[in-house]
Write an enzyme that holds these catalytic residues in place. Sequence first.
Site, PDB file in Angstrom:
ATOM      1  N   GLN A  15       5.573 -27.753 -16.336  1.00 38.73           N
ATOM      2  CA  GLN A  15       5.165 -26.708 -17.239  1.00 38.73           C
ATOM      3  C   GLN A  15       3.568 -26.525 -17.108  1.00 38.73           C
ATOM      4  O   GLN A  15       2.968 -27.068 -16.498  1.00 38.73           O
ATOM      5  CB  GLN A  15       5.485 -26.975 -18.719  1.00 38.73           C
ATOM      6  CG  GLN A  15       4.819 -28.484 -19.081  1.00 38.73           C
ATOM      7  CD  GLN A  15       5.335 -28.758 -20.618  1.00 38.73           C
ATOM      8  OE1 GLN A  15       6.304 -28.586 -21.073  1.00 38.73           O
ATOM      9  NE2 GLN A  15       4.437 -29.466 -21.103  1.00 38.73           N
ATOM     10  N   ILE A  17      -0.165 -25.390 -16.528  1.00 40.69           N
ATOM     11  CA  ILE A  17      -0.927 -25.032 -15.564  1.00 40.69           C
ATOM     12  C   ILE A  17      -0.545 -25.478 -14.049  1.00 40.69           C
ATOM     13  O   ILE A  17      -0.237 -24.677 -13.131  1.00 40.69           O
ATOM     14  CB  ILE A  17      -2.466 -25.547 -15.507  1.00 40.69           C
ATOM     15  CG1 ILE A  17      -2.967 -25.431 -16.869  1.00 40.69           C
ATOM     16  CG2 ILE A  17      -3.351 -25.241 -14.051  1.00 40.69           C
ATOM     17  CD1 ILE A  17      -4.422 -26.024 -17.229  1.00 40.69           C
ATOM     18  N   ASP A  36       7.160 -33.481 -10.939  1.00 37.27           N
ATOM     19  CA  ASP A  36       6.748 -34.025 -12.436  1.00 37.27           C
ATOM     20  C   ASP A  36       7.462 -35.073 -12.882  1.00 37.27           C
ATOM     21  O   ASP A  36       8.590 -35.268 -12.107  1.00 37.27           O
ATOM     22  CB  ASP A  36       7.119 -32.539 -13.264  1.00 37.27           C
ATOM     23  CG  ASP A  36       6.654 -32.480 -14.601  1.00 37.27           C
ATOM     24  OD1 ASP A  36       5.587 -31.721 -14.820  1.00 37.27           O
ATOM     25  OD2 ASP A  36       7.047 -33.275 -15.492  1.00 37.27           O
ATOM     26  N   ASP A  57       6.417 -39.743 -10.935  1.00 39.78           N
ATOM     27  CA  ASP A  57       5.686 -40.233 -12.034  1.00 39.78           C
ATOM     28  C   ASP A  57       4.336 -40.594 -11.373  1.00 39.78           C
ATOM     29  O   ASP A  57       4.543 -41.670 -10.453  1.00 39.78           O
ATOM     30  CB  ASP A  57       6.219 -41.502 -12.592  1.00 39.78           C
ATOM     31  CG  ASP A  57       5.379 -41.891 -13.824  1.00 39.78           C
ATOM     32  OD1 ASP A  57       4.365 -41.530 -13.850  1.00 39.78           O
ATOM     33  OD2 ASP A  57       5.958 -42.900 -14.539  1.00 39.78           O
ATOM     34  N   TYR A 150     -10.890 -38.603 -22.615  1.00 42.96           N
ATOM     35  CA  TYR A 150     -10.676 -37.415 -21.878  1.00 42.96           C
ATOM     36  C   TYR A 150     -12.017 -36.924 -21.014  1.00 42.96           C
ATOM     37  O   TYR A 150     -11.921 -36.850 -19.872  1.00 42.96           O
ATOM     38  CB  TYR A 150     -10.447 -36.096 -22.634  1.00 42.96           C
ATOM     39  CG  TYR A 150      -9.808 -34.963 -22.113  1.00 42.96           C
ATOM     40  CD1 TYR A 150      -8.347 -35.077 -21.291  1.00 42.96           C
ATOM     41  CD2 TYR A 150     -10.566 -33.815 -22.095  1.00 42.96           C
ATOM     42  CE1 TYR A 150      -7.968 -33.970 -20.740  1.00 42.96           C
ATOM     43  CE2 TYR A 150     -10.061 -32.791 -21.143  1.00 42.96           C
ATOM     44  CZ  TYR A 150      -8.714 -32.964 -20.508  1.00 42.96           C
ATOM     45  OH  TYR A 150      -8.217 -31.763 -19.957  1.00 42.96           O
ATOM     46  N   ASP A 184      -4.059 -21.972 -22.669  1.00 38.14           N
ATOM     47  CA  ASP A 184      -2.766 -21.772 -23.453  1.00 38.14           C
ATOM     48  C   ASP A 184      -1.578 -22.238 -22.737  1.00 38.14           C
ATOM     49  O   ASP A 184      -1.153 -21.573 -21.904  1.00 38.14           O
ATOM     50  CB  ASP A 184      -2.704 -20.192 -23.970  1.00 38.14           C
ATOM     51  CG  ASP A 184      -1.681 -20.282 -25.244  1.00 38.14           C
ATOM     52  OD1 ASP A 184      -1.158 -21.361 -25.708  1.00 38.14           O
ATOM     53  OD2 ASP A 184      -1.304 -19.302 -25.668  1.00 38.14           O
ATOM     54  N   THR A 185      -1.437 -23.488 -22.999  1.00 39.88           N
ATOM     55  CA  THR A 185      -0.119 -24.276 -22.341  1.00 39.88           C
ATOM     56  C   THR A 185       0.619 -25.111 -23.477  1.00 39.88           C
ATOM     57  O   THR A 185       0.144 -25.057 -24.731  1.00 39.88           O
ATOM     58  CB  THR A 185      -0.637 -25.083 -21.282  1.00 39.88           C
ATOM     59  OG1 THR A 185      -1.500 -26.297 -22.211  1.00 39.88           O
ATOM     60  CG2 THR A 185      -1.644 -24.550 -20.447  1.00 39.88           C
ATOM     61  N   ARG A 191      -1.063 -29.950 -29.624  1.00 41.63           N
ATOM     62  CA  ARG A 191      -2.214 -30.084 -30.129  1.00 41.63           C
ATOM     63  C   ARG A 191      -2.559 -29.747 -31.358  1.00 41.63           C
ATOM     64  O   ARG A 191      -2.923 -30.099 -32.473  1.00 41.63           O
ATOM     65  CB  ARG A 191      -3.560 -30.303 -29.134  1.00 41.63           C
ATOM     66  CG  ARG A 191      -3.553 -31.294 -28.088  1.00 41.63           C
ATOM     67  CD  ARG A 191      -4.851 -31.487 -27.439  1.00 41.63           C
ATOM     68  NE  ARG A 191      -5.030 -30.472 -26.273  1.00 41.63           N
ATOM     69  CZ  ARG A 191      -4.723 -30.534 -25.428  1.00 41.63           C
ATOM     70  NH1 ARG A 191      -3.852 -31.511 -25.056  1.00 41.63           N
ATOM     71  NH2 ARG A 191      -4.973 -29.479 -24.576  1.00 41.63           N
ATOM     72  N   ARG A 208     -14.398 -22.042 -29.887  1.00 40.90           N
ATOM     73  CA  ARG A 208     -15.124 -22.717 -28.793  1.00 40.90           C
ATOM     74  C   ARG A 208     -15.355 -21.957 -27.452  1.00 40.90           C
ATOM     75  O   ARG A 208     -16.121 -22.083 -26.460  1.00 40.90           O
ATOM     76  CB  ARG A 208     -14.723 -23.938 -28.589  1.00 40.90           C
ATOM     77  CG  ARG A 208     -13.525 -24.413 -27.754  1.00 40.90           C
ATOM     78  CD  ARG A 208     -13.307 -25.680 -27.886  1.00 40.90           C
ATOM     79  NE  ARG A 208     -12.169 -26.094 -26.714  1.00 40.90           N
ATOM     80  CZ  ARG A 208     -11.732 -27.408 -26.477  1.00 40.90           C
ATOM     81  NH1 ARG A 208     -11.982 -28.417 -27.417  1.00 40.90           N
ATOM     82  NH2 ARG A 208     -11.042 -27.678 -25.581  1.00 40.90           N
TER      83      ARG A 208
HETATM   84  P1  NAD Z   1       1.249 -29.457 -19.961  1.00 42.62           P
HETATM   85  O1  NAD Z   1       1.357 -30.653 -21.035  1.00 42.62           O
HETATM   86  O2  NAD Z   1       1.388 -28.217 -20.564  1.00 42.62           O
HETATM   87  O3  NAD Z   1       1.732 -29.899 -18.629  1.00 42.62           O
HETATM   88  C1  NAD Z   1       1.597 -31.234 -18.215  1.00 42.62           C
HETATM   89  C2  NAD Z   1       2.812 -31.662 -17.598  1.00 42.62           C
HETATM   90  O4  NAD Z   1       2.386 -32.909 -16.999  1.00 42.62           O
HETATM   91  C3  NAD Z   1       4.367 -31.809 -17.806  1.00 42.62           C
HETATM   92  O5  NAD Z   1       5.161 -31.001 -17.282  1.00 42.62           O
HETATM   93  C4  NAD Z   1       4.423 -33.368 -17.832  1.00 42.62           C
HETATM   94  O6  NAD Z   1       5.841 -33.654 -17.873  1.00 42.62           O
HETATM   95  C5  NAD Z   1       3.624 -33.692 -16.742  1.00 42.62           C
HETATM   96  N1  NAD Z   1       3.395 -35.040 -16.832  1.00 42.62           N
HETATM   97  C6  NAD Z   1       2.927 -35.894 -17.908  1.00 42.62           C
HETATM   98  N2  NAD Z   1       2.947 -37.252 -17.506  1.00 42.62           N
HETATM   99  C7  NAD Z   1       3.205 -37.147 -16.161  1.00 42.62           C
HETATM  100  C8  NAD Z   1       3.210 -38.424 -15.034  1.00 42.62           C
HETATM  101  N3  NAD Z   1       2.995 -39.474 -15.458  1.00 42.62           N
HETATM  102  N4  NAD Z   1       3.553 -37.962 -13.819  1.00 42.62           N
HETATM  103  C9  NAD Z   1       3.780 -36.788 -13.494  1.00 42.62           C
HETATM  104  N5  NAD Z   1       3.779 -35.594 -14.245  1.00 42.62           N
HETATM  105  C10 NAD Z   1       3.316 -35.924 -15.834  1.00 42.62           C
HETATM  106  O7  NAD Z   1      -0.523 -29.624 -19.817  1.00 42.62           O
HETATM  107  P2  NAD Z   1      -1.429 -28.433 -19.293  1.00 42.62           P
HETATM  108  O8  NAD Z   1      -2.378 -28.201 -20.435  1.00 42.62           O
HETATM  109  O9  NAD Z   1      -0.708 -27.594 -18.230  1.00 42.62           O
HETATM  110  O10 NAD Z   1      -2.476 -29.563 -18.428  1.00 42.62           O
HETATM  111  C11 NAD Z   1      -2.423 -29.938 -16.998  1.00 42.62           C
HETATM  112  C12 NAD Z   1      -3.765 -30.111 -16.658  1.00 42.62           C
HETATM  113  O11 NAD Z   1      -4.555 -29.442 -16.827  1.00 42.62           O
HETATM  114  C13 NAD Z   1      -4.139 -31.787 -17.285  1.00 42.62           C
HETATM  115  O12 NAD Z   1      -4.930 -32.529 -16.363  1.00 42.62           O
HETATM  116  C14 NAD Z   1      -5.205 -31.270 -18.287  1.00 42.62           C
HETATM  117  O13 NAD Z   1      -5.906 -32.559 -18.646  1.00 42.62           O
HETATM  118  C15 NAD Z   1      -5.822 -30.065 -17.343  1.00 42.62           C
HETATM  119  N6  NAD Z   1      -6.689 -29.301 -18.300  1.00 42.62           N
HETATM  120  C16 NAD Z   1      -6.003 -28.688 -19.156  1.00 42.62           C
HETATM  121  C17 NAD Z   1      -6.558 -27.676 -20.249  1.00 42.62           C
HETATM  122  C18 NAD Z   1      -5.962 -27.042 -21.380  1.00 42.62           C
HETATM  123  O14 NAD Z   1      -6.681 -26.516 -22.278  1.00 42.62           O
HETATM  124  N7  NAD Z   1      -4.645 -26.712 -21.433  1.00 42.62           N
HETATM  125  C19 NAD Z   1      -7.813 -27.405 -20.064  1.00 42.62           C
HETATM  126  C20 NAD Z   1      -8.648 -28.225 -19.092  1.00 42.62           C
HETATM  127  C21 NAD Z   1      -7.945 -29.049 -18.165  1.00 42.62           C
END
Ligand code: NAD
Length: 248
Positions: A15, A17, A36, A57, A150, A184-185, A191, A208
């Site tokens: 899901q 990004i 995933d 994982d 983080y 937006d994810t 959160r 922000r």
């Molecule tokens: P999300 O929760 O929408 O998706 C995260 C995915 O990671 C999920 O499908 C989940 O099942 C998977 N996951 C969790 N634990 C795992 C594991 N142990 N092994 C494999 N997969 C696993 O998250 P997102 O917001 O799309 O974030 C993805 C990445 O982008 C992260 O590294 C996050 O820190 C980074 N990021 C996000 C944002 C933001 O604002 N959303 C900003 C900067 C960076």
Amino acid sequence: MTLTNKTILITAAGQGIGAASALACAQAGAIVIATDVNADLLTNLDDVSGIETRVLDVTDADAISALATEIPDLDGLFNCAGIVHHGSVLELTEADWAFALDLNVTSMVRMCRAFVPGLLRRAHSEGSASILNMSSMASSEKGFINRTAYGATKAAVIGLTKAIAADFVAQNLRCNALCPGTVDTPALQGRIASAPDPVQAEKDFIARQPMGRLATVEDLTPTIVHLLSDDSRFITGQSVLVDGGCTI
Ligand code: NAD
């Protein structure tokens, strides 16, 4: 089709990004291995042309080794998996810290250790290969309230990226870090929903961002495809900000 004939593995592609990146890379012509930890989420990608799915994982070193044995040679690796720990250093337990470090940084070390030999083979035979590591603007780029684990772990991702880039620069294997703003994810929506005042929490996340809006995943995917493709062949060791001007 900038990724034609390239095999690209993406972690956390169920899901958010990661999923958007899998779709964008497949659209750009890649064969995508979308992985995933959550098998149910991966079923959304089952019928997409150019995408194969695998449960992985990234905290499981044996599972990573097994996948690297099954699919040894890659042109691109996008280490996207990561989690947010909310809190200052005062709320950070030993267990929280260990988990954030494991999922946000050590997972990338494991993935690179397992897949760099195959990436180097492709870099040698095809002239290029690329690793992209997910960092954040909340890293060595900028400090944010309640983002101790983080920010520290995402800063470590930038250090890891530069070290890997330096080690393999002469062998045509590049390594860059992506530093998004607030995207937006499902994770972000989670959160917001778990905040004491979700309406205010959403306003605060938007406030922000100086452009007055959250990033969409589609704001990021062109840069992700670019950094995994040969179009970025002279870019390595960089932390690439896609943050809507947050760090101006
Ligand atoms: P999300 O929760 O929408 O998706 C995260 C995915 O990671 C999920 O499908 C989940 O099942 C998977 N996951 C969790 N634990 C795992 C594991 N142990 N092994 C494999 N997969 C696993 O998250 P997102 O917001 O799309 O974030 C993805 C990445 O982008 C992260 O590294 C996050 O820190 C980074 N990021 C996000 C944002 C933001 O604002 N959303 C900003 C900067 C960076």
